[in-house]
Design a protein around this motif. Structure first.
Motif, PDB file in Angstrom:
ATOM      1  N   ASP A 116      10.976   2.705  13.885  1.00 45.82           N
ATOM      2  CA  ASP A 116       9.754   2.559  14.704  1.00 45.82           C
ATOM      3  C   ASP A 116       8.524   3.158  14.019  1.00 45.82           C
ATOM      4  OD1 ASP A 116      10.499   5.143  14.962  1.00 45.82           O
ATOM      5  OD2 ASP A 116      10.593   5.173  17.155  1.00 45.82           O
ATOM      6  N   CYS A 117       8.681   3.642  12.809  1.00 46.86           N
ATOM      7  CA  CYS A 117       7.517   4.158  12.063  1.00 46.86           C
ATOM      8  C   CYS A 117       6.785   2.994  11.409  1.00 46.86           C
ATOM      9  CB  CYS A 117       7.950   5.164  11.000  1.00 46.86           C
ATOM     10  SG  CYS A 117       8.442   6.715  11.688  1.00 46.86           S
ATOM     11  N   ARG A 118       6.203   2.118  12.212  1.00 43.66           N
ATOM     12  CA  ARG A 118       5.580   0.907  11.673  1.00 43.66           C
ATOM     13  C   ARG A 118       4.416   1.222  10.738  1.00 43.66           C
ATOM     14  NH1 ARG A 118       8.687  -3.125  11.263  1.00 43.66           N
ATOM     15  NH2 ARG A 118       6.836  -3.895  10.230  1.00 43.66           N
ATOM     16  N   ASP A 119       3.693   2.312  11.040  1.00 46.80           N
ATOM     17  CA  ASP A 119       2.540   2.646  10.190  1.00 46.80           C
ATOM     18  C   ASP A 119       2.991   2.861   8.764  1.00 46.80           C
ATOM     19  OD1 ASP A 119       0.885   2.433  12.208  1.00 46.80           O
ATOM     20  OD2 ASP A 119       0.383   4.568  12.400  1.00 46.80           O
ATOM     21  N   TYR A 120       4.054   3.651   8.656  1.00 39.20           N
ATOM     22  CA  TYR A 120       4.611   3.960   7.341  1.00 39.20           C
ATOM     23  C   TYR A 120       5.040   2.666   6.661  1.00 39.20           C
ATOM     24  CZ  TYR A 120       8.476   5.179   4.165  1.00 39.20           C
ATOM     25  OH  TYR A 120       9.313   5.258   3.092  1.00 39.20           O
ATOM     26  N   TYR A 121       5.783   1.862   7.408  1.00 42.99           N
ATOM     27  CA  TYR A 121       6.350   0.653   6.823  1.00 42.99           C
ATOM     28  C   TYR A 121       5.249  -0.326   6.419  1.00 42.99           C
ATOM     29  CZ  TYR A 121      10.034  -2.628   5.864  1.00 42.99           C
ATOM     30  OH  TYR A 121      10.891  -3.457   5.223  1.00 42.99           O
ATOM     31  N   ASP A 122       4.337  -0.550   7.347  1.00 45.04           N
ATOM     32  CA  ASP A 122       3.308  -1.558   7.089  1.00 45.04           C
ATOM     33  C   ASP A 122       2.360  -1.117   5.981  1.00 45.04           C
ATOM     34  OD1 ASP A 122       4.456  -3.088   8.955  1.00 45.04           O
ATOM     35  OD2 ASP A 122       3.029  -2.666  10.544  1.00 45.04           O
TER      36      ASP A 122
ATOM     37  N   THR B 159       0.602  16.192   7.906  1.00 51.06           N
ATOM     38  CA  THR B 159       0.509  15.141   8.928  1.00 51.06           C
ATOM     39  C   THR B 159       1.890  15.003   9.579  1.00 51.06           C
ATOM     40  OG1 THR B 159       1.206  13.464   7.351  1.00 51.06           O
ATOM     41  CG2 THR B 159      -1.173  13.863   7.541  1.00 51.06           C
ATOM     42  N   ASP B 160       1.950  14.228  10.663  1.00 51.94           N
ATOM     43  CA  ASP B 160       3.250  14.015  11.330  1.00 51.94           C
ATOM     44  C   ASP B 160       4.229  13.360  10.360  1.00 51.94           C
ATOM     45  OD1 ASP B 160       2.318  15.131  13.596  1.00 51.94           O
ATOM     46  OD2 ASP B 160       1.969  13.235  14.657  1.00 51.94           O
ATOM     47  N   MET B 161       3.701  12.431   9.534  1.00 50.79           N
ATOM     48  CA  MET B 161       4.565  11.742   8.573  1.00 50.79           C
ATOM     49  C   MET B 161       5.119  12.741   7.552  1.00 50.79           C
ATOM     50  SD  MET B 161       5.751   8.784   8.061  1.00 50.79           S
ATOM     51  CE  MET B 161       7.146   8.715   6.963  1.00 50.79           C
ATOM     52  N   GLU B 162       4.253  13.654   7.111  1.00 50.03           N
ATOM     53  CA  GLU B 162       4.717  14.644   6.122  1.00 50.03           C
ATOM     54  C   GLU B 162       5.760  15.586   6.747  1.00 50.03           C
ATOM     55  OE1 GLU B 162       0.666  14.526   3.411  1.00 50.03           O
ATOM     56  OE2 GLU B 162       0.817  15.977   5.049  1.00 50.03           O
ATOM     57  N   LYS B 163       5.557  15.911   8.024  1.00 49.84           N
ATOM     58  CA  LYS B 163       6.557  16.756   8.710  1.00 49.84           C
ATOM     59  C   LYS B 163       7.899  16.019   8.802  1.00 49.84           C
ATOM     60  CE  LYS B 163       3.260  19.173  11.635  1.00 49.84           C
ATOM     61  NZ  LYS B 163       2.627  19.084  12.950  1.00 49.84           N
ATOM     62  N   LEU B 164       7.798  14.713   9.095  1.00 52.46           N
ATOM     63  CA  LEU B 164       9.018  13.904   9.198  1.00 52.46           C
ATOM     64  C   LEU B 164       9.720  13.849   7.841  1.00 52.46           C
ATOM     65  CD1 LEU B 164      10.803  11.954  10.885  1.00 52.46           C
ATOM     66  CD2 LEU B 164       9.285  10.106  10.183  1.00 52.46           C
ATOM     67  N   LEU B 165       8.937  13.697   6.782  1.00 54.16           N
ATOM     68  CA  LEU B 165       9.521  13.620   5.437  1.00 54.16           C
ATOM     69  C   LEU B 165      10.276  14.907   5.088  1.00 54.16           C
ATOM     70  CD1 LEU B 165       6.891  11.808   3.179  1.00 54.16           C
ATOM     71  CD2 LEU B 165       9.198  11.070   3.742  1.00 54.16           C
ATOM     72  N   ILE B 166       9.723  16.051   5.513  1.00 53.25           N
ATOM     73  CA  ILE B 166      10.400  17.337   5.251  1.00 53.25           C
ATOM     74  C   ILE B 166      11.790  17.309   5.902  1.00 53.25           C
ATOM     75  CG2 ILE B 166      10.356  19.829   5.739  1.00 53.25           C
ATOM     76  CD1 ILE B 166       7.231  19.619   5.577  1.00 53.25           C
TER      77      ILE B 166
ATOM     78  N   MET C  99       2.571   1.872   3.651  1.00 54.08           N
ATOM     79  CA  MET C  99       3.084   2.324   2.357  1.00 54.08           C
ATOM     80  C   MET C  99       4.054   1.334   1.716  1.00 54.08           C
ATOM     81  SD  MET C  99       2.979   6.339   3.026  1.00 54.08           S
ATOM     82  CE  MET C  99       3.602   6.719   1.501  1.00 54.08           C
ATOM     83  N   VAL C 100       5.034   0.898   2.481  1.00 52.32           N
ATOM     84  CA  VAL C 100       6.069   0.038   1.887  1.00 52.32           C
ATOM     85  C   VAL C 100       5.479  -1.323   1.496  1.00 52.32           C
ATOM     86  CG1 VAL C 100       8.306  -1.069   2.258  1.00 52.32           C
ATOM     87  CG2 VAL C 100       7.913   1.235   3.124  1.00 52.32           C
ATOM     88  N   ILE C 101       4.688  -1.901   2.389  1.00 52.20           N
ATOM     89  CA  ILE C 101       4.121  -3.223   2.069  1.00 52.20           C
ATOM     90  C   ILE C 101       3.109  -3.113   0.928  1.00 52.20           C
ATOM     91  CG2 ILE C 101       2.723  -5.139   2.957  1.00 52.20           C
ATOM     92  CD1 ILE C 101       4.261  -4.852   5.598  1.00 52.20           C
ATOM     93  N   GLU C 102       2.254  -2.097   1.014  1.00 58.74           N
ATOM     94  CA  GLU C 102       1.235  -1.949  -0.053  1.00 58.74           C
ATOM     95  C   GLU C 102       1.869  -1.747  -1.430  1.00 58.74           C
ATOM     96  OE1 GLU C 102      -1.622   1.119   0.783  1.00 58.74           O
ATOM     97  OE2 GLU C 102      -2.473  -0.032   2.437  1.00 58.74           O
ATOM     98  N   LYS C 103       2.928  -0.941  -1.466  1.00 60.28           N
ATOM     99  CA  LYS C 103       3.528  -0.647  -2.775  1.00 60.28           C
ATOM    100  C   LYS C 103       4.334  -1.806  -3.350  1.00 60.28           C
ATOM    101  CE  LYS C 103       3.943   4.366  -2.861  1.00 60.28           C
ATOM    102  NZ  LYS C 103       4.847   5.484  -3.192  1.00 60.28           N
ATOM    103  N   ASN C 104       4.912  -2.645  -2.465  1.00 63.00           N
ATOM    104  CA  ASN C 104       5.814  -3.688  -2.962  1.00 63.00           C
ATOM    105  C   ASN C 104       5.198  -5.081  -2.982  1.00 63.00           C
ATOM    106  OD1 ASN C 104       8.624  -2.263  -3.196  1.00 63.00           O
ATOM    107  ND2 ASN C 104       7.699  -1.487  -1.314  1.00 63.00           N
ATOM    108  N   PHE C 105       4.191  -5.279  -2.121  1.00 64.68           N
ATOM    109  CA  PHE C 105       3.539  -6.598  -2.059  1.00 64.68           C
ATOM    110  C   PHE C 105       2.038  -6.377  -2.234  1.00 64.68           C
ATOM    111  CE2 PHE C 105       7.520  -7.011   0.214  1.00 64.68           C
ATOM    112  CZ  PHE C 105       8.016  -8.212  -0.255  1.00 64.68           C
ATOM    113  N   LYS C 106       1.656  -6.139  -3.468  1.00 61.62           N
ATOM    114  CA  LYS C 106       0.273  -5.738  -3.758  1.00 61.62           C
ATOM    115  C   LYS C 106      -0.745  -6.800  -3.337  1.00 61.62           C
ATOM    116  CE  LYS C 106       1.113  -2.127  -7.054  1.00 61.62           C
ATOM    117  NZ  LYS C 106       2.531  -1.938  -6.825  1.00 61.62           N
TER     118      LYS C 106
END
Ligand SMILES: Cc1cc2nc3c(=O)[nH]c(=O)nc-3n(C[C@H](O)[C@H](O)[C@H](O)COP(=O)(O)O)c2cc1C
Length: 174
Positions: A86-92, A144-151, A94-101
């Protein structure tokens, strides 16, 4: 309609999903290292799966660098990773930007599933990378919340693969 599932895996999570998908669809399945782009072109529908490593979809450049040749195919790309789906922000972002430039082409649909990480199986390189990432995130003054999640995710230890999750991809292909 001929369909193939291609997968690239380091610890087996993506292979497990690929097997489930191939079983459901009754289609061919192959390890990415055993197939070349010209063989892929024989299929109408292509399903590609790769684990996420620092937001990169393992091996997906096999498709992204050949998008002109694949423009008439129906393509599903699935990722396995530890980030909750459900972390769509991350997926949309980071993942999309890095893999589908150049953006996700119209004939490509993305699916993301939760994979596995067993600390006992990790290579020394991966264990060290996760330790370094965790230290880096912990050193941030206002994470950020994402960085906390990554930890938290750096310490994940378990197999979270879920066969039921593939229902969306199966429906899309059928
Ligand atoms: C070094 C390393 C980096 C990772 N980076 C990510 C990531 O960026 N996003 C994510 O969701 N999961 C990440 N993971 C978790 C893997 O994607 C997950 O374990 C996946 O299921 C592995 O698939 P595989 O076994 O098929 O290679 C990472 C794991 C390791 C060991």
């Amino acid at each position: 309609m001929s369909t193939i599932v291609i997968y690239k895996t380091k610890y087996g999570a993506t292979k497990k999903y690929a097997e489930w998908i191939a079983e459901e669809l009754g289609c061919d399945m192959v390890d990415a290292k055993d197939i070349k782009i010209d063989d892929i072109l024989k299929y109408d529908t292509i399903i590609y799966g790769g684990g996420l490593y620092a937001e990169i979809i393992n091996g997906v450049h096999m498709l992204t660098k050949n998008m002109d040749k694949l423009k008439d195919k129906k393509i599903a790309v699935f990722t396995t990773g530890l980030t909750p789906t459900d972390c769509r922000d991350y997926y949309d972002k980071m993942v999309i930007e890095k893999n589908f430039k150049l953006g996700v082409p119209e004939n490509v649909k993305l699916f993301n599933y939760v994979g596995k990480m067993l600390v006992s199986e990790l290579s020394l390189v991966h264990r060290t990378a996760l330790k370094t990432l965790k230290k880096l995130m912990q050193g941030k003054e206002n994470p950020t919340d994402m960085e906390k999640l990554l930890i938290e995710l750096c310490d994940a230890d378990g197999d979270f693969c879920d066969r039921e999750a593939i229902a969306d991809l199966i429906e899309y292909i059928r």
